[in-house]
Write a protein that holds these residues in place. Structure first.
Motif, short mmCIF file in Angstrom:
data_model
loop_
_atom_site.label_atom_id
_atom_site.label_comp_id
_atom_site.label_asym_id
_atom_site.label_seq_id
_atom_site.Cartn_x
_atom_site.Cartn_y
_atom_site.Cartn_z
N VAL A 166 0.82 -1.20 0.01
CA VAL A 166 0.00 0.06 0.01
C VAL A 166 0.74 1.61 0.15
O VAL A 166 2.06 1.42 0.63
CB VAL A 166 -0.88 0.18 1.11
N GLN A 167 0.48 1.99 -0.80
CA GLN A 167 1.31 3.60 -0.88
C GLN A 167 0.15 4.54 -1.23
O GLN A 167 -0.92 4.40 -1.82
CB GLN A 167 2.31 3.48 -2.25
N SER A 224 -2.21 3.19 -4.19
CA SER A 224 -1.82 1.98 -4.97
C SER A 224 -1.68 0.80 -3.59
O SER A 224 -1.44 0.98 -2.77
CB SER A 224 -0.54 1.93 -5.76
N GLY A 225 -1.87 -0.48 -4.31
CA GLY A 225 -1.58 -1.50 -3.62
C GLY A 225 -2.82 -2.16 -2.57
O GLY A 225 -2.53 -3.04 -2.14
N PHE A 226 -3.94 -1.42 -2.95
CA PHE A 226 -5.35 -1.92 -2.38
C PHE A 226 -6.52 -1.71 -3.49
O PHE A 226 -6.24 -0.90 -4.25
CB PHE A 226 -5.26 -1.33 -0.96
N SER A 227 -7.74 -2.22 -3.20
CA SER A 227 -8.66 -2.04 -3.73
C SER A 227 -9.51 -0.56 -3.37
O SER A 227 -10.20 -0.40 -2.72
CB SER A 227 -9.90 -3.15 -3.66
N PHE A 228 -8.88 0.48 -4.30
CA PHE A 228 -9.25 1.69 -3.78
C PHE A 228 -10.66 2.11 -3.72
O PHE A 228 -11.14 2.65 -2.64
CB PHE A 228 -8.44 2.72 -4.79
N SER A 229 -11.33 1.64 -4.60
CA SER A 229 -12.79 2.08 -4.77
C SER A 229 -13.49 1.49 -3.53
O SER A 229 -14.71 1.80 -3.26
CB SER A 229 -13.46 1.78 -6.03
N SER A 230 -12.93 0.43 -2.97
CA SER A 230 -13.73 -0.05 -1.67
C SER A 230 -13.71 0.68 -0.38
O SER A 230 -14.35 0.19 0.58
CB SER A 230 -13.44 -1.65 -1.56
N ILE A 232 -5.49 -6.97 5.22
CA ILE A 232 -4.36 -7.69 4.61
C ILE A 232 -4.37 -9.11 5.22
O ILE A 232 -3.89 -9.35 6.48
CB ILE A 232 -2.90 -7.07 4.81
N GLY A 233 -4.91 -10.09 4.78
CA GLY A 233 -5.10 -11.39 5.26
C GLY A 233 -5.89 -11.25 6.45
O GLY A 233 -7.21 -10.69 6.26
N ALA A 234 -5.87 -11.50 7.46
CA ALA A 234 -6.66 -11.37 8.59
C ALA A 234 -6.69 -10.32 9.56
O ALA A 234 -7.42 -10.23 10.47
CB ALA A 234 -6.63 -12.79 9.44
N THR A 235 -5.87 -9.24 8.99
CA THR A 235 -5.40 -8.20 9.74
C THR A 235 -5.93 -6.78 9.00
O THR A 235 -5.94 -6.83 7.66
CB THR A 235 -4.04 -8.13 10.41
N SER A 236 -6.35 -5.87 9.87
CA SER A 236 -6.58 -4.62 9.13
C SER A 236 -5.48 -3.69 9.54
O SER A 236 -5.23 -3.63 10.80
CB SER A 236 -8.16 -4.16 9.57
N TYR A 237 -4.94 -2.68 8.55
CA TYR A 237 -3.94 -1.79 9.07
C TYR A 237 -4.63 -0.29 8.31
O TYR A 237 -5.20 -0.23 7.38
CB TYR A 237 -2.90 -1.99 8.18
N ASP A 238 -3.95 0.81 9.03
CA ASP A 238 -4.34 2.16 8.69
C ASP A 238 -2.91 2.61 8.00
O ASP A 238 -1.92 2.14 8.46
CB ASP A 238 -4.61 2.83 9.69
#
Length: 120
Positions: free
Chosen positions: A2-3, A25-31, A102-108
């Motif tokens: 993620v950037q 970038s690096g994640f499903s932005f629209s979601s 990211i897997g089973a964890t959420s990050y900010d």
């Protein structure tokens, strides 16, 4: 990975305008909800504006009516248009995406920040 990369800050006179951009970038932005925060010297970081994946927006009282947050889900970019800028808008502005799974964890995630200085 993620950037978040902000741009568009600078020096502007009171009453002027700026448009900040945050390229993601690096994640499903629209979601994901995207946020703009700011931090002035000696003050806590504060939420300026938020936009959900479906386009619902809200704003801090301090910028309501002067700022617009919007997103381009094709370009994976969120913007903050700021008008009628005041000296008290001077701060480092940060882009943020909360809760990226990211897997089973959420990050900010946070961008590096872009400086906005409002001064004559």
């Amino acid at each position: 990975q993620v950037q978040l990369v902000e741009s568009g800050g600078g020096l502007v006179q009171p009453g002027g305008s700026l448009r900040l951009s945050c390229a993601a970038s690096g994640f499903s932005f629209s979601s994901y909800t995207m946020n703009w925060y700011r931090q002035a010297p000696g003050k806590e970081r504060e939420l300026v504006a938020r936009i959900t994946g479906t386009g619902y927006r809200n704003y801090a009282d301090s910028v309501k009516g002067r700022s617009t947050i919007f997103r381009d889900n094709v370009k994976n970019t969120v913007y903050l248009q700021m008008n009628s800028l005041k000296p008290e808008d001077t701060a480092v502005y940060f882009c943020n995406v909360p809760g990226v799974r990211i897997g089973a964890t959420s990050y900010d995630y946070w961008g590096q920040g872009t400086q906005v200085t409002v001064s004559s």
